[in-house]
Scaffold this active site. Sequence first.
Site, mmCIF file in Angstrom:
data_model
loop_
_atom_site.group_PDB
_atom_site.id
_atom_site.type_symbol
_atom_site.label_atom_id
_atom_site.label_comp_id
_atom_site.label_asym_id
_atom_site.label_seq_id
_atom_site.Cartn_x
_atom_site.Cartn_y
_atom_site.Cartn_z
ATOM 1 C CE LYS A 87 -4.390 0.050 2.419
ATOM 2 N NZ LYS A 87 -4.959 0.084 3.766
HETATM 3 C C1 E4P Z 1 -8.262 1.041 3.512
HETATM 4 O O1 E4P Z 1 -7.507 0.228 3.032
HETATM 5 C C2 E4P Z 1 -8.092 1.677 4.818
HETATM 6 O O2 E4P Z 1 -7.395 0.783 5.644
HETATM 7 C C3 E4P Z 1 -9.387 1.950 5.526
HETATM 8 O O3 E4P Z 1 -10.498 1.566 4.748
HETATM 9 C C4 E4P Z 1 -9.497 3.301 6.137
HETATM 10 O O4 E4P Z 1 -10.735 3.394 6.788
HETATM 11 P P1 E4P Z 1 -11.053 4.502 7.881
HETATM 12 O O5 E4P Z 1 -11.324 5.786 7.184
HETATM 13 O O6 E4P Z 1 -12.282 3.987 8.577
HETATM 14 O O7 E4P Z 1 -9.858 4.583 8.785
#
Ligand code: E4P
Length: 221
Positions: A87
């Site tokens: 990521k």
């Molecule tokens: C995506 O890969 C992220 O880990 C995640 O969906 C972020 O979500 P949040 O906005 O609830 O922290």
Amino acid sequence: MKLFLDSANLDNIREASDMGFISGVTTNPSLAAKENVGLMGDYKSLILEIATMVDGPISVEVTAPDFQGMLDQAFDIAKWHKNVVVKLPSTIDGFKAMARVAGEGIPVNQTLCFSVNQAILGAQAGVAYVSPFVGRLDDGGHDGMNVVEDIVDVFGFYDISTKVLAASIRSTLHCLNAAKVGADVATVPFDVLMQMAHHPLTDAGAIKFLDDWKKVENSKK
Ligand code: E4P
């Protein structure tokens, strides 16, 4: 639409996988920190444990803010397990790293994406997934699902192979709408996944079926 679990909690990942609901997992530094995982080092053990439970893509996020740091981490993370997806954030350094890492044939999940333009840039770099953050856009007064829908439409128009992964999902309605607008994947928190499985009419119907069947059994006595 495929479902990934947005979690670093091993119990939740095991349960969601045992239920047959998920085909991948997304993690991030905040989710790992919630499980008291020291970044890097222990993060690796956690990911390897997840890989024993889910045979599908597992997103692992870099924690360095700069290009070289991201590259070093990305190439290291990519060696952890065959299912790992790196990521990288939609920052200037992140985009530069995406091009290099994806260029080496390593699957990349473009994270922290908040606009169609950012998604178009990630697609140029050849990322495997782009993750528009629906909930965080909604929090800021924007229509997050609209961004997901626009990315799906633009990618479809140009036959772009990058998969659209609806992220920052906060509710079952988000998940339903992600499916309706054609997202390839939604990554969902455990509580939302469980809410998706439940319906009061199912619970009431199951109780009634069992009660009626008991009456049949009792009548035989
Ligand atoms: C995506 O890969 C992220 O880990 C995640 O969906 C972020 O979500 P949040 O906005 O609830 O922290």
